[in-house]
Design a protein around this motif. Structure first.
Motif, PDB file in Angstrom:
ATOM      1  N   GLU A 250       0.815  -1.213   0.000  1.00 17.47           N
ATOM      2  CA  GLU A 250       0.000   0.000   0.000  1.00 17.47           C
ATOM      3  C   GLU A 250       0.848   1.262   0.000  1.00 17.47           C
ATOM      4  O   GLU A 250       0.370   2.336  -0.362  1.00 17.47           O
ATOM      5  CB  GLU A 250      -0.909   0.011   1.243  1.00 17.47           C
ATOM      6  CG  GLU A 250      -2.081  -0.968   1.219  1.00 17.47           C
ATOM      7  CD  GLU A 250      -1.686  -2.386   1.607  1.00 17.47           C
ATOM      8  OE1 GLU A 250      -0.476  -2.646   1.835  1.00 17.47           O
ATOM      9  OE2 GLU A 250      -2.578  -3.254   1.675  1.00 17.47           O
ATOM     10  N   PHE A 251       2.114   1.126   0.463  1.00 16.51           N
ATOM     11  CA  PHE A 251       2.953   2.317   0.596  1.00 16.51           C
ATOM     12  C   PHE A 251       4.059   2.348  -0.457  1.00 16.51           C
ATOM     13  O   PHE A 251       5.056   3.024  -0.308  1.00 16.51           O
ATOM     14  CB  PHE A 251       3.535   2.393   2.004  1.00 16.51           C
ATOM     15  CG  PHE A 251       2.488   2.309   3.067  1.00 16.51           C
ATOM     16  CD1 PHE A 251       1.416   3.206   3.056  1.00 16.51           C
ATOM     17  CD2 PHE A 251       2.523   1.324   4.036  1.00 16.51           C
ATOM     18  CE1 PHE A 251       0.430   3.120   4.015  1.00 16.51           C
ATOM     19  CE2 PHE A 251       1.533   1.236   4.997  1.00 16.51           C
ATOM     20  CZ  PHE A 251       0.468   2.140   4.992  1.00 16.51           C
ATOM     21  N   VAL A 252       3.873   1.584  -1.510  1.00 19.06           N
ATOM     22  CA  VAL A 252       4.821   1.592  -2.616  1.00 19.06           C
ATOM     23  C   VAL A 252       4.115   2.251  -3.800  1.00 19.06           C
ATOM     24  O   VAL A 252       2.958   1.934  -4.084  1.00 19.06           O
ATOM     25  CB  VAL A 252       5.250   0.168  -2.992  1.00 19.06           C
ATOM     26  CG1 VAL A 252       6.272   0.177  -4.118  1.00 19.06           C
ATOM     27  CG2 VAL A 252       5.794  -0.577  -1.781  1.00 19.06           C
ATOM     28  N   THR A 253       4.773   3.181  -4.453  1.00 19.05           N
ATOM     29  CA  THR A 253       4.154   3.777  -5.647  1.00 19.05           C
ATOM     30  C   THR A 253       5.034   3.549  -6.857  1.00 19.05           C
ATOM     31  O   THR A 253       6.261   3.632  -6.780  1.00 19.05           O
ATOM     32  CB  THR A 253       3.908   5.298  -5.484  1.00 19.05           C
ATOM     33  OG1 THR A 253       4.839   5.813  -4.537  1.00 19.05           O
ATOM     34  CG2 THR A 253       2.500   5.588  -5.063  1.00 19.05           C
TER      35      THR A 253
ATOM     36  N   SER B  59      -3.643   5.155 -13.938  1.00 15.08           N
ATOM     37  CA  SER B  59      -3.302   4.428 -15.164  1.00 15.08           C
ATOM     38  C   SER B  59      -1.858   3.957 -15.085  1.00 15.08           C
ATOM     39  O   SER B  59      -0.991   4.642 -14.553  1.00 15.08           O
ATOM     40  CB  SER B  59      -3.529   5.315 -16.389  1.00 15.08           C
ATOM     41  OG  SER B  59      -2.626   6.382 -16.346  1.00 15.08           O
ATOM     42  N   ILE B  60      -1.650   2.783 -15.578  1.00 18.47           N
ATOM     43  CA  ILE B  60      -0.305   2.200 -15.537  1.00 18.47           C
ATOM     44  C   ILE B  60       0.243   2.246 -16.961  1.00 18.47           C
ATOM     45  O   ILE B  60      -0.385   1.716 -17.880  1.00 18.47           O
ATOM     46  CB  ILE B  60      -0.351   0.732 -15.076  1.00 18.47           C
ATOM     47  CG1 ILE B  60      -1.232   0.563 -13.823  1.00 18.47           C
ATOM     48  CG2 ILE B  60       1.035   0.167 -14.862  1.00 18.47           C
ATOM     49  CD1 ILE B  60      -0.664   1.106 -12.556  1.00 18.47           C
ATOM     50  N   SER B  61       1.371   2.902 -17.148  1.00 18.72           N
ATOM     51  CA  SER B  61       1.922   2.983 -18.509  1.00 18.72           C
ATOM     52  C   SER B  61       3.275   2.266 -18.561  1.00 18.72           C
ATOM     53  O   SER B  61       3.915   2.051 -17.532  1.00 18.72           O
ATOM     54  CB  SER B  61       2.068   4.452 -18.912  1.00 18.72           C
ATOM     55  OG  SER B  61       2.887   5.118 -17.976  1.00 18.72           O
ATOM     56  N   PRO B  62       3.688   1.880 -19.755  1.00 16.49           N
ATOM     57  CA  PRO B  62       4.930   1.101 -19.887  1.00 16.49           C
ATOM     58  C   PRO B  62       6.174   1.861 -19.423  1.00 16.49           C
ATOM     59  O   PRO B  62       7.170   1.244 -19.084  1.00 16.49           O
ATOM     60  CB  PRO B  62       5.020   0.812 -21.385  1.00 16.49           C
ATOM     61  CG  PRO B  62       3.677   1.110 -21.937  1.00 16.49           C
ATOM     62  CD  PRO B  62       3.021   2.093 -21.043  1.00 16.49           C
ATOM     63  N   ASP B  63       6.113   3.187 -19.379  1.00 20.24           N
ATOM     64  CA  ASP B  63       7.324   3.917 -18.966  1.00 20.24           C
ATOM     65  C   ASP B  63       7.431   4.042 -17.449  1.00 20.24           C
ATOM     66  O   ASP B  63       8.337   4.676 -16.935  1.00 20.24           O
ATOM     67  CB  ASP B  63       7.358   5.297 -19.640  1.00 20.24           C
ATOM     68  CG  ASP B  63       6.100   6.097 -19.339  1.00 20.24           C
ATOM     69  OD1 ASP B  63       5.125   5.493 -18.821  1.00 20.24           O
ATOM     70  OD2 ASP B  63       6.090   7.298 -19.613  1.00 20.24           O
ATOM     71  N   MET B  64       6.514   3.461 -16.725  1.00 18.77           N
ATOM     72  CA  MET B  64       6.632   3.487 -15.265  1.00 18.77           C
ATOM     73  C   MET B  64       7.531   2.333 -14.860  1.00 18.77           C
ATOM     74  O   MET B  64       7.095   1.203 -14.738  1.00 18.77           O
ATOM     75  CB  MET B  64       5.264   3.359 -14.618  1.00 18.77           C
ATOM     76  CG  MET B  64       4.355   4.511 -14.991  1.00 18.77           C
ATOM     77  SD  MET B  64       2.721   4.280 -14.309  1.00 18.77           S
ATOM     78  CE  MET B  64       2.684   5.530 -13.076  1.00 18.77           C
ATOM     79  N   THR B  65       8.770   2.617 -14.652  1.00 20.38           N
ATOM     80  CA  THR B  65       9.725   1.535 -14.447  1.00 20.38           C
ATOM     81  C   THR B  65      10.427   1.627 -13.105  1.00 20.38           C
ATOM     82  O   THR B  65      11.418   0.955 -12.872  1.00 20.38           O
ATOM     83  CB  THR B  65      10.788   1.552 -15.550  1.00 20.38           C
ATOM     84  OG1 THR B  65      11.338   2.873 -15.568  1.00 20.38           O
ATOM     85  CG2 THR B  65      10.210   1.202 -16.896  1.00 20.38           C
ATOM     86  N   ASN B  66       9.940   2.480 -12.214  1.00 16.20           N
ATOM     87  CA  ASN B  66      10.598   2.607 -10.913  1.00 16.20           C
ATOM     88  C   ASN B  66       9.570   2.607  -9.790  1.00 16.20           C
ATOM     89  O   ASN B  66       8.400   2.829 -10.035  1.00 16.20           O
ATOM     90  CB  ASN B  66      11.387   3.924 -10.856  1.00 16.20           C
ATOM     91  CG  ASN B  66      12.540   3.904 -11.832  1.00 16.20           C
ATOM     92  OD1 ASN B  66      12.305   3.894 -13.051  1.00 16.20           O
ATOM     93  ND2 ASN B  66      13.746   3.887 -11.314  1.00 16.20           N
ATOM     94  N   VAL B  67      10.069   2.350  -8.566  1.00 16.22           N
ATOM     95  CA  VAL B  67       9.164   2.428  -7.414  1.00 16.22           C
ATOM     96  C   VAL B  67       9.723   3.350  -6.351  1.00 16.22           C
ATOM     97  O   VAL B  67      10.934   3.460  -6.173  1.00 16.22           O
ATOM     98  CB  VAL B  67       8.893   1.049  -6.767  1.00 16.22           C
ATOM     99  CG1 VAL B  67       7.973   0.214  -7.621  1.00 16.22           C
ATOM    100  CG2 VAL B  67      10.195   0.333  -6.450  1.00 16.22           C
ATOM    101  N   LYS B  68       8.811   4.015  -5.663  1.00 14.94           N
ATOM    102  CA  LYS B  68       9.202   4.850  -4.532  1.00 14.94           C
ATOM    103  C   LYS B  68       8.519   4.312  -3.286  1.00 14.94           C
ATOM    104  O   LYS B  68       7.396   3.840  -3.341  1.00 14.94           O
ATOM    105  CB  LYS B  68       8.742   6.286  -4.773  1.00 14.94           C
ATOM    106  CG  LYS B  68       9.839   7.184  -5.310  1.00 14.94           C
ATOM    107  CD  LYS B  68       9.354   8.609  -5.384  1.00 14.94           C
ATOM    108  CE  LYS B  68       9.227   9.236  -3.994  1.00 14.94           C
ATOM    109  NZ  LYS B  68       8.774  10.640  -4.091  1.00 14.94           N
ATOM    110  N   PHE B  69       9.241   4.386  -2.155  1.00 16.32           N
ATOM    111  CA  PHE B  69       8.666   3.921  -0.896  1.00 16.32           C
ATOM    112  C   PHE B  69       8.265   5.130  -0.055  1.00 16.32           C
ATOM    113  O   PHE B  69       8.932   6.158  -0.068  1.00 16.32           O
ATOM    114  CB  PHE B  69       9.685   3.103  -0.091  1.00 16.32           C
ATOM    115  CG  PHE B  69      10.153   1.846  -0.783  1.00 16.32           C
ATOM    116  CD1 PHE B  69       9.368   1.255  -1.790  1.00 16.32           C
ATOM    117  CD2 PHE B  69      11.353   1.242  -0.423  1.00 16.32           C
ATOM    118  CE1 PHE B  69       9.795   0.100  -2.407  1.00 16.32           C
ATOM    119  CE2 PHE B  69      11.775   0.081  -1.040  1.00 16.32           C
ATOM    120  CZ  PHE B  69      11.005  -0.492  -2.043  1.00 16.32           C
ATOM    121  N   ASP B  70       7.199   4.988   0.691  1.00  9.41           N
ATOM    122  CA  ASP B  70       6.832   5.994   1.692  1.00  9.41           C
ATOM    123  C   ASP B  70       7.792   5.811   2.863  1.00  9.41           C
ATOM    124  O   ASP B  70       7.715   4.830   3.592  1.00  9.41           O
ATOM    125  CB  ASP B  70       5.376   5.753   2.121  1.00  9.41           C
ATOM    126  CG  ASP B  70       4.924   6.760   3.162  1.00  9.41           C
ATOM    127  OD1 ASP B  70       5.801   7.429   3.748  1.00  9.41           O
ATOM    128  OD2 ASP B  70       3.709   6.856   3.382  1.00  9.41           O
TER     129      ASP B  70
END
Lengths: 287, 358
Positions: free
Chosen positions: B285-288, B329-340
């Motif tokens: 839940e806290f990963v984007t 929306s989820i797009s193919p260029d979303m290639t990283n994650v950020k943590f809270d």
């Protein structure tokens, strides 16, 4: 759905038909054949109708034997079933001693009938038998060749020794199939030992107990070898069971055949009653 | 009703336990507060039922004591402890009617027949079987039988505690809700101490005031559902609770920064020198998912589970789950994650490590 009709399929049941015919139907029909005919030797037979049946039905000797037979079966059921259940309840449930008890109890079941008879015949002798000698020595009047009560006590004791294990083993199997949760729940509900037996163990054993009772009834109802070896049906006629009486009918085939058929019908009837009761129990189980 | 105290309690099914591995239940000290509803949560074979059977007296512990309101009952029989317990599989007395089944525990205690009749009627209503009270218990469906078992558990009002050993496993889903609600209201009404064993987290979290999580014969955390969600004391709690569970990623930690395969992740707190197996835990839940910011991931698949989207991705060979909003929306260029960063927990050898507040 369309059924396929193929008369060749009869060939598939043919082996069974042949086998049953030779093992059961033909021998039985031979007996039926004898039961309605009379002979004066020379292999000449005359139609006798139901005469032999009529004679046998009015034979006091036959009725006496039947009475003894029923009495015997009732006694051994009354002893062996409760005793078998009692033994099963008190047997170790698992581990070495459980296996040990199982083996020990199976032993009498493996001994041939005539050997069982011989063992007891010797065992009960007043002059050299351990049982007979001991009983006499402590002052009990015991002589199975002379006295009817002793003779009966001996063959009942012999049958109990020989067959209680069967009831015990079946009851034990029934007990083993009860999940632990039932006993735990009973403890939580604070059920007494009697209540546990009455409401958990007995109902769960009912199925196997019916089988045990059926088997023991059938076997005891047809008993021949053991009393024949021990007492030969005596003293007098006191231990002459149905099958011994049947053999003692002499060489006249007619009455013997009529006797056999009636014997067979009685067993068939009782088995049918048992079968109906057992299938009804299964239905009530609501599977 | 009573406070139940477990004092140095442990149990092994072996007669002579040698190492700690031989213990099905490892040493445990705990007070079950009088009148509270507990859920005992854990995967199968973790010692939940063992603990329950020790409390009810069906099992004698290898070591330690059990006290009811300060009185030692370790050697007392089940009857003396006056406890009700419901088992996973229905236990009914086949030859009795439903009514007699429910009355059985009361009759065995010698209760007044008039009281028994009233009480049985009441329980029959509670489990929704008033109409079937006169029927034989044999031939009923499994869930009807289990309702009888539950009813038998609830019929005595004066019990010290009510124990449930995964009682709703065989019950239909809609009936599960109803019975669980009944149990809760029963708890509010009578204030019995209740211990409810389950491996279903939803069941545990909806039923209990406090959840006790067990893992490998050990109690790893006791807390409210919120505490279990926010600060799992053990990585097992992290991934057993929540759907999907917490992501656990191996990392090296220096001060306020975690190093994951050469990428640094900021943490909310500072940590000193950590030795052993060091991991960071973060709930999905806290990963984007972002475009180019944070740790690089490879998205494997996106599942739409109704109220949210679930993204399964690969982070340096570790599976990582991400929960995204339904309309994101989820797009193919979303290639990283950020943590809270406030939500990142640090674990050393599977146990939570608190940092120094910075």
């Amino acid at each position: 759905m369309n059924k396929t009709v193929n008369q060749k399929a009869w060939f598939l049941v043919l082996p069974v038909i042949v086998l049953v015919a030779f093992s059961a139907v033909i021998p039985l029909m031979t007996v039926v054949n004898y039961s309605v005919q009379d002979t004066f030797g020379n292999n000449q037979f005359f139609w006798a109708g139901l005469e032999w049946f009529d004679i046998m039905l009015h034979s006091e000797r036959m009725w006496n034997a039947l009475g003894r037979q029923l009495f015997f079966s009732c006694i051994i059921l009354l002893i062996e079933v409760p005793l078998g259940i009692f033994i099963a309840l008190n047997m170790p449930k698992s581990g070495f001693w459980s296996s040990f008890c199982l083996v020990l109890m199976s032993l009498p079941l493996l001994i041939p009938w005539n050997v069982v008879g011989t063992i007891w015949q010797v065992f009960a002798r007043v002059d050299i038998g351990l049982l007979g000698y001991t009983l006499s020595a402590i002052g009990i009047e015991y002589n199975y060749t002379q006295e009817a009560f002793s003779a009966w006590a001996t063959i009942v004791a012999m049958d109990v020794w020989h067959w209680t294990s069967l009831v015990a083993l079946l009851a034990f199997a029934g007990l083993k199939s009860i999940p632990d949760a039932y006993y735990q729940a009973a403890k939580i509900d604070q059920a007494s030992r009697w209540a546990i037996f009455r409401y958990i163990e007995l109902p769960k054993m009912m199925g196997v107990l019916m089988i045990a009772i059926l088997l023991r009834f059938m076997d005891s109802f047809m008993i021949y070898t053991e009393p024949f070896v021990v007492t030969g049906g005596g003293p007098g006629n006191s231990t002459t069971m149905l099958s011994i009486d049947l053999v003692n009918q002499g060489f006249n085939l007619g009455p013997k055949a009529a006797f056999s058929i009636m014997y067979y019908l009685v067993i068939l009837l009782i088995s049918y009653v048992f079968y109906t009761v057992m299938t009804n129990m299964d239905k009530k189980e609501g599977k | 009703m009573a406070k139940i105290t477990l004092d140095n309690l442990a149990h092994s099914y072996y007669p002579n336990p040698k190492s700690e591995d031989d213990f099905a239940l490892k040493e445990l000290n705990h007070d079950w507060t009088d009148g509270e509803a507990y859920a005992l949560l854990g995967s199968s074979g973790c010692g939940k039922s063992t603990l329950l059977n020790i409390i009810s007296g069906l099992l004698h512990p290898s070591q330690g004591r059990i006290l009811f309101d300060g009185k030692d009952v370790t050697n007392a029989s089940t009857a003396d402890r006056n406890i009700a317990q419901v088992f996973q599989f229905p236990v009914v007395y086949d030859t009795m009617t439903v009514r007699d089944n429910l009355a059985f525990p009361l009759k065995n205690r010698g209760a007044d027949p008039k009281y028994i009749a009233e009480r049985v009627q009441q329980i029959g209503q509670m489990i929704g079987m008033e109409a079937e009270l006169g029927n034989r218990a044999r031939g009923l469906t499994a869930d009807a039988k289990q309702k009888i078992s539950l009813g038998r558990g609830m019929v005595r009002e004066d019990v010290n505690a009510l124990l449930f050993d995964e009682p709703l496993t065989v019950i239909d889903p809609h009936m599960k809700w109803e019975l669980r609600t009944q149990l809760k209201s029963l708890h509010h009404e009578f204030g019995h101490t209740m211990i409810y064993v389950t491996h279903d987290q939803t069941e545990a979290l909806t039923f209990a005031d406090k959840v006790v999580v067990m893992y490998d014969g050990r109690v790893v955390q006791i807390g409210t559902p919120q505490e279990l969600f926010d600060k799992p004391q053990h990585t097992f709690v992290g991934y057993f609770i929540g759907s999907p569970g917490m992501n656990v990623i191996p990392a090296e930690i220096a001060g306020k920064v975690a190093n994951v395969h050469g990428n640094s992740v900021k943490l909310g707190q500072a940590y000193g020198d950590l030795t052993g197996k060091v991991e960071i835990g973060i709930r999905p839940e806290f990963v984007t998912l972002t475009k180019g910011k944070g740790l690089p991931v490879e998205v494997r698949r996106v599942e739409d589970v109704g109220r949210h989207k679930l993204i399964r991705a690969d982070l340096f060979g570790n599976e990582i789950n991400i929960v995204a909003g339904e309309d994101q929306s989820i797009s193919p260029d979303m290639t990283n994650v950020k943590f809270d960063l406030k939500r990142v927990n640090v674990y050393v050898n599977d146990w939570l490590k608190e940092g120094e507040a910075a």
